[in-house]
Write a protein that holds these residues in place. Structure first.
Motif, PDB file in Angstrom:
ATOM      1  N   GLU A 114      -7.450  -6.441   6.841  1.00 53.05           N
ATOM      2  CA  GLU A 114      -6.137  -6.232   7.435  1.00 53.05           C
ATOM      3  C   GLU A 114      -5.062  -6.926   6.605  1.00 53.05           C
ATOM      4  O   GLU A 114      -3.988  -6.365   6.371  1.00 53.05           O
ATOM      5  N   LEU A 143       0.840  -1.187   0.000  1.00 53.52           N
ATOM      6  CA  LEU A 143       0.000   0.000   0.000  1.00 53.52           C
ATOM      7  C   LEU A 143       0.880   1.244   0.000  1.00 53.52           C
ATOM      8  O   LEU A 143       1.876   1.321   0.728  1.00 53.52           O
ATOM      9  N   GLN A 162      -4.624   6.132   6.446  1.00 54.06           N
ATOM     10  CA  GLN A 162      -6.043   5.974   6.123  1.00 54.06           C
ATOM     11  C   GLN A 162      -6.493   4.527   6.321  1.00 54.06           C
ATOM     12  O   GLN A 162      -7.595   4.271   6.825  1.00 54.06           O
ATOM     13  N   SER A 163      -5.641   3.574   5.953  1.00 56.58           N
ATOM     14  CA  SER A 163      -5.996   2.163   6.119  1.00 56.58           C
ATOM     15  C   SER A 163      -6.126   1.802   7.595  1.00 56.58           C
ATOM     16  O   SER A 163      -7.013   1.020   7.972  1.00 56.58           O
ATOM     17  N   LYS A 164      -5.274   2.361   8.439  1.00 57.00           N
ATOM     18  CA  LYS A 164      -5.380   2.115   9.878  1.00 57.00           C
ATOM     19  C   LYS A 164      -6.693   2.655  10.431  1.00 57.00           C
ATOM     20  O   LYS A 164      -7.330   2.025  11.280  1.00 57.00           O
ATOM     21  N   TYR A 199      -1.463   6.228   1.862  1.00 58.60           N
ATOM     22  CA  TYR A 199      -2.719   5.584   2.232  1.00 58.60           C
ATOM     23  C   TYR A 199      -2.613   4.745   3.502  1.00 58.60           C
ATOM     24  O   TYR A 199      -3.625   4.202   3.965  1.00 58.60           O
ATOM     25  N   GLN A 200      -1.427   4.641   4.071  1.00 58.92           N
ATOM     26  CA  GLN A 200      -1.254   3.744   5.208  1.00 58.92           C
ATOM     27  C   GLN A 200      -2.001   4.219   6.453  1.00 58.92           C
ATOM     28  O   GLN A 200      -2.630   3.418   7.156  1.00 58.92           O
ATOM     29  N   PHE A 245      -4.580  -4.975   3.255  1.00 58.57           N
ATOM     30  CA  PHE A 245      -3.840  -3.736   3.434  1.00 58.57           C
ATOM     31  C   PHE A 245      -2.362  -3.969   3.767  1.00 58.57           C
ATOM     32  O   PHE A 245      -1.493  -3.187   3.352  1.00 58.57           O
ATOM     33  N   ASN A 246      -2.074  -5.031   4.515  1.00 53.92           N
ATOM     34  CA  ASN A 246      -0.736  -5.152   5.108  1.00 53.92           C
ATOM     35  C   ASN A 246       0.144  -6.240   4.512  1.00 53.92           C
ATOM     36  O   ASN A 246       1.370  -6.046   4.439  1.00 53.92           O
ATOM     37  N   TYR A 261     -16.205   2.500   2.602  1.00 55.65           N
ATOM     38  CA  TYR A 261     -15.080   1.918   1.864  1.00 55.65           C
ATOM     39  C   TYR A 261     -15.523   1.510   0.457  1.00 55.65           C
ATOM     40  O   TYR A 261     -14.829   1.795  -0.540  1.00 55.65           O
TER      41      TYR A 261
END
Length: 271
Positions: free
Chosen positions: A188, A127, A134-136, A131-132, A191-192, A153
């Protein structure tokens, strides 16, 4: 509707047709096999067609403590084995493409083709830094206000203001009512960590990667050139959302028909 029990989890599926090869349709996150209705109806006279509800989705079981794309892929591999499916062309939408990636590299013997629908647009890439945070926040809000966050989302990432109302309504309803524990675990991972799975497994695909991607969001071909080492093709499709199977099913069916014929020719040449 039929069901298969694996690891104490029921997997519901539909099956039609009888002519090889087998088209196995795997949906994306938070939706279900009914998104493929137009494809099943179109191809049932030509092929053996199968669609399933992934664990945690649709009418399949939810009795698991942890969820992951890798585990779902292993379920799909077991599903193929249990039904003794032959000459399988895997067709996966969104997260379903990554699920199929796991399945194809876990049990490659019967797989003769691999088609992704609106996925691997930035294959094997983490990612972007912007945007990191925002993802959290999205993950945090999924714990505290699931339905509204998941709707937001979907509207922000998967739909556009131009998406037809009927499509947007169906997607939003499914995202709001999705199974919360599964969705949180999977998003999760997406995203990660999912990019690491793609880096590892794309070079191990037993066949060429064929993509049919919608232009509402661009596809980056440089990562495909790096990781899809068994080869790839990219087919452009106009549209306003991440869900071409319900937004423009006739056009998707035509493109799928073309790609399936290409895969069959490739398979015959190998044989």
């Amino acid at each position: 509707m039929k069901s298969l029990i694996h690891d104490e989890t029921a997997m519901h599926y539909v099956l039609a047709g009888s002519k090889l090869p087998t088209l196995l349709f795997v949906h994306g996150a938070d939706i279900n096999l009914t998104y493929w209705d137009a494809q099943l109806a179109y191809f049932a006279d030509q092929y053996n067609v199968v669609a399933l509800d992934l664990p945690g989705h649709g009418k399949s079981g939810r009795d698991k403590k942890q969820w992951s794309v890798k585990t779902m892929g292993q379920y799909v591999a077991t599903f193929i084995k249990s039904l003794n499916l032959e000459q399988v062309i895997l067709i996966g939408h969104s997260m379903g493409g990554d699920v199929n990636l796991v399945a194809a590299t876990t049990y490659p013997a019967p797989v003769i083709g691999f088609i992704g629908i609106d996925n691997f647009k930035n294959a094997g890439q983490p990612l972007a830094p912007e945007y990191q945070q925002q993802s959290k926040e999205i993950i945090h809000n999924l714990h505290t206000d699931f339905a509204n966050t998941n709707e937001q989302y979907a509207r922000m990432v998967l739909l556009t203001p131009q998406t037809p109302d009927a499509v947007a309504t169906q997607v939003v309803q499914d995202y709001r009512s999705a199974y919360q524990p599964m969705t949180i675990d999977v998003i999760e991972e997406v995203f990660n960590d999912l990019y690491l799975t793609e880096r590892e497994l794309l070079p191990k695909l037993p066949c060429k990667l064929h993509l049919i991607n919608v232009d509402y969001m661009p596809t980056q071909e440089e990562p495909l050139q790096q990781y899809a080492t068994t080869g790839y093709t990219f087919h452009h499709m106009a549209g306003t959302s991440h869900f071409p199977m319900i937004e423009n099913p006739d056009e998707l069916n035509k493109k799928l028909d073309e790609v399936i014929r290409e895969i069959r020719q490739e398979s015959n040449e190998k044989a």
